[in-house]
Design a protein around this motif. Sequence first.
Motif, short mmCIF file in Angstrom:
data_model
loop_
_atom_site.label_atom_id
_atom_site.label_comp_id
_atom_site.label_asym_id
_atom_site.label_seq_id
_atom_site.Cartn_x
_atom_site.Cartn_y
_atom_site.Cartn_z
N ALA A 159 -7.47 -4.91 3.05
CA ALA A 159 -7.16 -3.52 3.38
C ALA A 159 -7.28 -3.22 4.86
O ALA A 159 -6.74 -2.23 5.34
CB ALA A 159 -8.09 -2.59 2.60
N THR A 175 0.83 -1.21 0.00
CA THR A 175 0.00 0.00 0.00
C THR A 175 0.86 1.25 0.00
O THR A 175 1.97 1.26 0.56
CB THR A 175 -0.94 0.02 1.22
OG1 THR A 175 -1.68 1.25 1.23
CG2 THR A 175 -0.16 -0.10 2.52
N ASN A 176 0.32 2.30 -0.60
CA ASN A 176 0.98 3.61 -0.59
C ASN A 176 0.15 4.64 0.15
O ASN A 176 0.45 5.83 0.09
CB ASN A 176 1.22 4.08 -2.03
CG ASN A 176 2.19 3.20 -2.77
OD1 ASN A 176 3.28 2.91 -2.28
ND2 ASN A 176 1.79 2.76 -3.96
N ASP A 177 -0.90 4.18 0.85
CA ASP A 177 -1.81 5.14 1.50
C ASP A 177 -2.48 4.49 2.71
O ASP A 177 -3.65 4.13 2.67
CB ASP A 177 -2.86 5.62 0.50
CG ASP A 177 -3.71 6.77 1.00
OD1 ASP A 177 -3.24 7.50 1.91
OD2 ASP A 177 -4.84 6.95 0.51
N VAL A 178 -1.72 4.38 3.80
CA VAL A 178 -2.26 3.83 5.05
C VAL A 178 -2.82 4.96 5.91
O VAL A 178 -2.14 5.97 6.12
CB VAL A 178 -1.19 3.05 5.83
CG1 VAL A 178 -1.73 2.61 7.19
CG2 VAL A 178 -0.74 1.84 5.06
N ASP A 214 -5.94 2.95 -0.24
CA ASP A 214 -5.91 2.75 -1.69
C ASP A 214 -6.42 1.36 -2.06
O ASP A 214 -7.21 1.19 -2.99
CB ASP A 214 -4.50 2.99 -2.24
CG ASP A 214 -3.40 2.27 -1.47
OD1 ASP A 214 -3.68 1.64 -0.42
OD2 ASP A 214 -2.24 2.35 -1.91
N LEU A 215 -6.01 0.37 -1.29
CA LEU A 215 -6.47 -1.00 -1.55
C LEU A 215 -7.95 -1.14 -1.23
O LEU A 215 -8.71 -1.79 -1.97
CB LEU A 215 -5.64 -1.98 -0.72
CG LEU A 215 -5.93 -3.47 -0.87
CD1 LEU A 215 -5.86 -3.90 -2.33
CD2 LEU A 215 -4.96 -4.27 -0.02
N ALA A 255 -5.46 0.30 4.73
CA ALA A 255 -4.81 0.56 3.44
C ALA A 255 -5.87 1.17 2.52
O ALA A 255 -6.61 0.46 1.84
CB ALA A 255 -4.24 -0.72 2.86
#
Length: 203
Positions: free
Chosen positions: A105, A48-51, A90-91, A88
Motif C-alpha cells: 500500500a 486501488t480505488n482510494d489513493v 483501502d489496501l 493506497a
Amino acid sequence: MKIICVGRNYADHAKELKNEVPTEPVIFMKPETAILPKRNPFFIPDFTNDVHYEAELVVRINKIGKNIQEKFAYKYYDEVTLGIDFTARDLQQKLKEKGLPWEKAKAFDGSAAVGKFVKLSDVGDLNQAEFTLDKNEIRCQTGYPKDMIFPINKLIEYVSQYFTLKIGDLIFTGTPAGVGAVAKDDTLQLMLNNQTLLKLNVK
C-alpha cells in the motif's frame, strides 16, 4: 539509495486516522523504484480505488553514519524538500486488519514524489518553517516541523541504530493532518515557506 518513512509523526494526523499516538517512531521503507520520475504525472494504480496524498518534509542524508547521536545529527543533512507519500488507503486498511506489512500500500512504483531540494541555509529556521499542499488550488494540508512528535535529529538518531545511513538516502518525516484522496486530473502543489518545490498532475 533507500527511502525511510516515518508514520504517525504528527499527533493530529494519527488521530484523524484513529491511530494511537506513538511512543517511538513508526518506521517503514520504500524501495528506490518508488521514486516518481521528475516531471512525470502520478498514475493511480489499478489495484486501488482510494489513493491518498500525504505531504511530508523530506531530508536528504549527505554523509555515511551509524549510531548517530541526536546532538550530532544536524551534521548529516544540509538540504530538504517536500514530498508526497502516496498511499493506497483501502489496501493499507486490509493489510492492517490482518496484521500484515504495509509495503504493497505504501511502496509501489511511483508512490514517492520528491520535489526540488533547497539548502537549509536558504530556509532559515527549519523548525518554524511552514509547508503546505494544495489540491486543485485549495489548501488541504499545512504543517510545521516544530509539531513533529519526533524531531528530525531524533529520527536520525533512532533510524541509524538499525540502518546505516548513506549519502543520498531520503527520510520522509511524516505528514500532518489533512490527508485525502486523489482523483484523475487533480493537480497537487507543495510549497515550503510559499516557495513551490513540487507540482504534479494525477492521471
